[in-house]
Design a protein around this motif. Structure first.
Motif, PDB file in Angstrom:
ATOM      1  N   CYS A 100       0.820  -1.214   0.000  1.00  0.00           N
ATOM      2  CA  CYS A 100       0.000   0.000   0.000  1.00  0.00           C
ATOM      3  C   CYS A 100       0.850   1.259   0.000  1.00  0.00           C
ATOM      4  O   CYS A 100       1.958   1.289   0.556  1.00  0.00           O
ATOM      5  CB  CYS A 100      -0.897   0.033   1.244  1.00  0.00           C
ATOM      6  N   GLY A 101       0.282   2.307  -0.583  1.00  0.00           N
ATOM      7  CA  GLY A 101       0.764   3.647  -0.330  1.00  0.00           C
ATOM      8  C   GLY A 101       0.028   4.201   0.879  1.00  0.00           C
ATOM      9  O   GLY A 101      -0.735   3.495   1.545  1.00  0.00           O
ATOM     10  N   PHE A 102       0.229   5.492   1.157  1.00  0.00           N
ATOM     11  CA  PHE A 102      -0.376   6.095   2.338  1.00  0.00           C
ATOM     12  C   PHE A 102      -0.903   7.487   2.028  1.00  0.00           C
ATOM     13  O   PHE A 102      -0.263   8.265   1.304  1.00  0.00           O
ATOM     14  CB  PHE A 102       0.632   6.170   3.493  1.00  0.00           C
ATOM     15  N   ASP A 103      -2.074   7.781   2.577  1.00  0.00           N
ATOM     16  CA  ASP A 103      -2.663   9.117   2.534  1.00  0.00           C
ATOM     17  C   ASP A 103      -2.386   9.759   3.874  1.00  0.00           C
ATOM     18  O   ASP A 103      -2.848   9.267   4.918  1.00  0.00           O
ATOM     19  CB  ASP A 103      -4.157   9.009   2.276  1.00  0.00           C
ATOM     20  N   ILE A 104      -1.617  10.846   3.877  1.00  0.00           N
ATOM     21  CA  ILE A 104      -1.237  11.514   5.117  1.00  0.00           C
ATOM     22  C   ILE A 104      -1.887  12.884   5.187  1.00  0.00           C
ATOM     23  O   ILE A 104      -2.283  13.450   4.165  1.00  0.00           O
ATOM     24  CB  ILE A 104       0.296  11.647   5.259  1.00  0.00           C
ATOM     25  N   LYS A 160       4.825   6.584  -2.833  1.00  0.00           N
ATOM     26  CA  LYS A 160       3.403   6.237  -2.842  1.00  0.00           C
ATOM     27  C   LYS A 160       2.613   7.018  -1.789  1.00  0.00           C
ATOM     28  O   LYS A 160       1.495   6.649  -1.446  1.00  0.00           O
ATOM     29  CB  LYS A 160       3.216   4.741  -2.592  1.00  0.00           C
ATOM     30  N   VAL A 161       3.201   8.104  -1.284  1.00  0.00           N
ATOM     31  CA  VAL A 161       2.534   8.934  -0.277  1.00  0.00           C
ATOM     32  C   VAL A 161       1.832  10.095  -0.962  1.00  0.00           C
ATOM     33  O   VAL A 161       2.414  10.777  -1.819  1.00  0.00           O
ATOM     34  CB  VAL A 161       3.541   9.465   0.763  1.00  0.00           C
ATOM     35  N   ILE A 162       0.569  10.325  -0.586  1.00  0.00           N
ATOM     36  CA  ILE A 162      -0.146  11.524  -1.018  1.00  0.00           C
ATOM     37  C   ILE A 162      -0.488  12.339   0.225  1.00  0.00           C
ATOM     38  O   ILE A 162      -0.855  11.780   1.264  1.00  0.00           O
ATOM     39  CB  ILE A 162      -1.404  11.182  -1.835  1.00  0.00           C
ATOM     40  N   PHE A 163      -0.330  13.643   0.124  1.00  0.00           N
ATOM     41  CA  PHE A 163      -0.462  14.548   1.274  1.00  0.00           C
ATOM     42  C   PHE A 163      -1.746  15.346   1.103  1.00  0.00           C
ATOM     43  O   PHE A 163      -1.850  16.215   0.247  1.00  0.00           O
ATOM     44  CB  PHE A 163       0.749  15.473   1.326  1.00  0.00           C
ATOM     45  N   SER A 164      -2.744  15.048   1.935  1.00  0.00           N
ATOM     46  CA  SER A 164      -4.030  15.744   1.916  1.00  0.00           C
ATOM     47  C   SER A 164      -4.110  16.729   3.078  1.00  0.00           C
ATOM     48  O   SER A 164      -3.207  16.821   3.900  1.00  0.00           O
ATOM     49  CB  SER A 164      -5.178  14.727   2.012  1.00  0.00           C
ATOM     50  N   GLY A 165      -5.237  17.461   3.151  1.00  0.00           N
ATOM     51  CA  GLY A 165      -5.466  18.370   4.268  1.00  0.00           C
ATOM     52  C   GLY A 165      -5.504  19.823   3.849  1.00  0.00           C
ATOM     53  O   GLY A 165      -4.774  20.240   2.941  1.00  0.00           O
TER      54      GLY A 165
END
Length: 431
Positions: A89-93, A111-116
């Protein structure tokens, strides 16, 4: 631990949790024995349940160009992150701290996407230096700042803009994120203009579009409606000359807390992919950000009954777990099933409000529950894998609970119980 041959599942869709003659088991581990060894409150998670939930997404995306990014705000314990990192998996941070956790757990930073909605300049620099896969940007102002930060580092930031499609997810208002009155994303009608603005900024590269309408969604219709609106935008954005490499449909799929009947992930994505294919976007790279649906039903919180307190209007079952351990009932008026760890110890049942020891009237875990219990008995609060430990606090100077990850017959301590000294380690007395 012993493994009796007969068992009966108590949670639909979660065969890992079942009663056997000597009590409640998670996988092959006796929960009463765990509570005796490690004390209570105690969170216990099933690795098999997490991987089974993930497999439903993987099956739904079989043959597709898709990336599953675990939305780690649901449960960010390092042992849990390791399970998903090792499964690819990747990760949504949503914070720099969560990025640090991904790296500590061995996650793949690309594979990290940065939300917020409120990323700071320091967090942007941290994420750019690490080399994350994408920023999910939520405002014009953020685009400008991110471009400036990226140029100051001689980097180009890959961005996806989160669009608010104004679709009602039919969930609790606190976890609805895709309506006009929510703080998230950019308005659907402003999206094309904002994409053109993003494409004009030297420090950015537009790579995708993002949509996330809410959490604990239990039917497919809101997703289908949101997909239509997002695909309409993709057509308009690409017609203006801006390529969209990936489409991110967020997460939000609900779980069974109280006879809820959400679609399974593979069934949901069969419907969504059929629509995607019909509109000509079936070959596009897809991204999703499941959180609760991967971990929610994988965890239980074990707690001990301290006192039974009869009253004129209510009977109270006072337990040692509290709103600082299990905040969802106090925050969202949420339901969690509560069951005995060992059945039928008490001779008679009664209706109780199950409450904790914190000095707040809002400190309740369950209302009007029929239980046959006595002081000293242990209870299991079900569906406690998501938004419990990750939202836990030290209110009333209560140390956070220990956490166990079970894998077949093995029980691994993945977080030690906090002591009072742990809770004030960073504080300083006046001279």
């Amino acid at each position: 631990m012993s493994s009796p041959t007969t068992s009966s599942s108590i949670l639909p869709g979660a065969p890992q949790l079942a009663y056997r003659p000597d009590g409640l088991y998670l996988e092959e581990v006796n929960l009463d024995a765990l509570a005796r060894k490690h004390g209570t409150p105690l969170f216990v998670y099933s690795k098999a349940a997490m991987l089974a939930a993930l497999a439903a997404y993987q099956q739904g995306f079989a043959g597709r160009n898709a990336q599953i990014c675990y939305a780690m705000k649901a449960n960010s314990s390092l042992g849990v992150l390791q399970v998903f990192a090792r499964a690819g998996c990747g990760f949504d941070i949503v914070s720099g701290g969560e990025l640090e956790r991904v790296l500590a757990a061995g996650g793949e930073v690309g594979k990290v996407i940065f939300s917020g909605v409120g990323k700071t300049r320091a967090e942007m620099k941290q994420a750019l230096a690490a080399g994350i896969g994408c920023f999910n940007v939520e405002s014009e102002a953020e685009l400008a700042v991110l471009s400036e930060v990226a140029l100051s580092m001689s980097k180009i930031a890959p961005v996806s803009i989160r669009v608010n499609p104004n679709v009602d997810p039919k969930t609790h208002p606190y976890i609805s994120t895709g309506l006009k009155g929510n703080k998230f994303g950019v308005a659907h009608e402003d999206a094309l203009r904002i994409y053109k603005y993003a494409a004009s900024l030297e420090g950015l590269k537009v790579v995708g579009i993002d949509c996330h309408i809410g959490s604990q969604i239990t039917e497919a219709t809101p997703y289908l409606d949101a997909m239509d609106r997002v695909l309409d935008l993709v057509a308009g954005i690409e017609a203006s000359g801006i390529a969209i490499e990936h489409i991110d449909f967020g997460g939000g799929l609900g779980i069974n807390y109280n006879e809820d009947a959400p679609p399974t992930a593979d069934a949901l994505w069969r419907e969504l992919l059929a629509k995607l294919d019909a509109r000509g976007y079936g070959g596009r790279k897809l991204m999703v950000e499941p959180g609760r649906s991967l971990v929610g039903n994988a965890g239980v919180c074990l707690t001990e009954v301290l006192y039974l307190k009869p009253g004129e209007q209510k009977n109270f079952c006072v337990i040692d777990a509290a709103m600082n351990d299990l905040p969802r009932p106090a925050m969202y008026q949420a339901f969690h099933a509560i069951v005995p760890v060992v059945q039928q110890r008490a001779t008679s049942s009664a209706v109780y409000d199950v409450v904790g020891p914190v000095c707040e009237s809002g400190d309740w875990i369950g209302r009007d529950r029929t239980l046959a219990v006595a002081a000293g008995d242990r209870l299991a609060v079900l569906s406690a894998g998501a938004y419990c430990m990750s939202m836990a606090s030290n209110y009333n100077t209560r140390g956070r609970a220990a956490e166990i990850l079970v894998d077949g017959t093995q029980a691994h301590l993945i977080r030690a119980r906090e002591t009072a000294a742990d809770t004030f380690r960073g504080e300083k007395l006046l001279p």
